[in-house]
Design an enzyme around this catalytic site. Structure first.
Site, short mmCIF file in Angstrom:
data_model
loop_
_atom_site.label_atom_id
_atom_site.label_comp_id
_atom_site.label_asym_id
_atom_site.label_seq_id
_atom_site.Cartn_x
_atom_site.Cartn_y
_atom_site.Cartn_z
N ASP A 67 0.84 -1.20 0.00
CA ASP A 67 0.00 0.00 0.00
C ASP A 67 0.87 1.25 0.00
O ASP A 67 2.08 1.18 0.19
CB ASP A 67 -0.96 -0.01 1.21
CG ASP A 67 -0.26 -0.27 2.55
OD1 ASP A 67 0.97 -0.08 2.65
OD2 ASP A 67 -0.95 -0.64 3.52
N ASN A 134 -6.91 -1.99 14.80
CA ASN A 134 -8.34 -2.29 14.59
C ASN A 134 -8.54 -3.51 13.68
O ASN A 134 -9.62 -3.71 13.14
CB ASN A 134 -9.06 -1.07 14.01
CG ASN A 134 -8.48 -0.64 12.67
OD1 ASN A 134 -7.63 -1.33 12.11
ND2 ASN A 134 -8.92 0.49 12.16
N HIS A 136 -7.03 -4.06 10.76
CA HIS A 136 -6.93 -3.85 9.31
C HIS A 136 -5.72 -4.56 8.72
O HIS A 136 -4.74 -4.83 9.40
CB HIS A 136 -6.95 -2.35 8.95
CG HIS A 136 -5.69 -1.60 9.25
ND1 HIS A 136 -5.68 -0.39 9.90
CD2 HIS A 136 -4.38 -1.85 8.96
CE1 HIS A 136 -4.44 0.06 9.99
NE2 HIS A 136 -3.63 -0.82 9.43
N GLU A 141 -9.78 -1.47 5.95
CA GLU A 141 -10.23 -1.07 7.28
C GLU A 141 -11.53 -1.80 7.65
O GLU A 141 -12.18 -2.39 6.77
CB GLU A 141 -10.46 0.44 7.30
CG GLU A 141 -9.19 1.27 7.08
CD GLU A 141 -8.42 1.55 8.37
OE1 GLU A 141 -8.47 0.71 9.30
OE2 GLU A 141 -7.78 2.61 8.44
#
Ligand code: GLP
Length: 242
Positions: A67, A134, A136, A141
């Site tokens: 990414d 979280n 991801h 996400e």
């Protein structure tokens, strides 16, 4: 998915490096997908040492990224800055190809298409991923469909806080979007390695290993995937029941 428990950050980095070496040695033209953040710093160091001591030969290896933040290429937080500072500028032998998404592209839709074409032409032998606090993966996400394909993702507040912390930048300076491989491209890799270290990841690890499979915790998408390996250190595993 397989889970390997290790003692600490160093052992996690050693294990991840072993998998990268296996991928490089196991193919004539290996393709290695890497990622950025706090977690891979030890792995980068090991790759630099391995290449410069001639333990591994990367002259036939293609390296690319999971990414990239949307923002200037030279930003302190960009994956490009990270990869050149921590890896590519330090290697005495260059990899055969280096590919990265361009987070500064004017036409982001065209950039998504360009990067997807690169991914299609370069099937990964291994893709390294970190795990967000979280849950991801890349910038997939919470709420992202499990069949996502390369896209421009909006970061959640938790991820923006992690970025601020990792790169010592303010909320205003922090990027809020990323071009990320989707789950489709990530899972196309022959082997996917997710490595996790530290108590700040313990809640995510518990959800991923013991909670229900749900897009609320994106990495639970890997639960039934045999070619995904998690490497988890003691601090990150602290909340697990067994
Ligand atoms: C970031 C990035 C990921 C990274 C993950 C974990 O937001 N999008 O590529 O792997 O979160 O980062 P860290 O290793 O710093 O905890």
């Amino acid at each position: 998915m397989k889970v390997i428990f290790v003692k600490d950050y160093d052992e996690m980095s050693d294990k991840a490096y072993e998998f990268v070496v296996q991928a490089i040695e196991g193919s004539e033209n290996p393709v290695v997908g890497l990622t950025t953040g706090g977690t891979p710093r030890g792995l980068m160091k090991r790759i630099v040492e391995g290449v410069n001591s001639k333990q591994i030969d990367v002259s036939n290896t293609t390296m690319l990224n999971l990414d990239e933040y949307i923002g200037p290429n030279e930003a302190v937080y960009s994956a490009k800055t990270y990869m050149y500072d921590n890896l590519y500028n330090l290697l005495e032998t260059a990899p055969k190809n280096i590919f990265m998404p361009n987070g500064a592209a004017e036409d982001l839709d065209a950039e998504v298409q360009r990067y997807n074409e690169i991914l299609a032409k370069h099937p990964r032998d291994i893709q390294i991923c970190g795990l967000g606090t979280n849950g991801h993966i890349g910038a997939n996400e919470p709420g992202t469909p499990f069949d996502s394909t390369t896209f421009i993702a909006q970061h959640t507040d938790a991820t923006i806080a992690s970025t601020m912390n990792e790169y010592g930048i303010t909320r205003e300076e922090s990027p809020t979007e990323m071009l990320t491989q989707g789950f489709k491209e990530i899972l196309e890799s022959k082997h996917v390695v997710v490595f996790v270290s530290g108590s700040h990841k313990a809640e995510a690890v518990k959800a991923v290993i013991e909670g229900p499979v749900t897009t609320d915790w994106p990495a639970t998408n890997f639960r039934d995937k045999d070619h995904v390996t998690f490497i988890i250190d003691e601090a990150a595993a602290a909340l697990l029941n067994k």
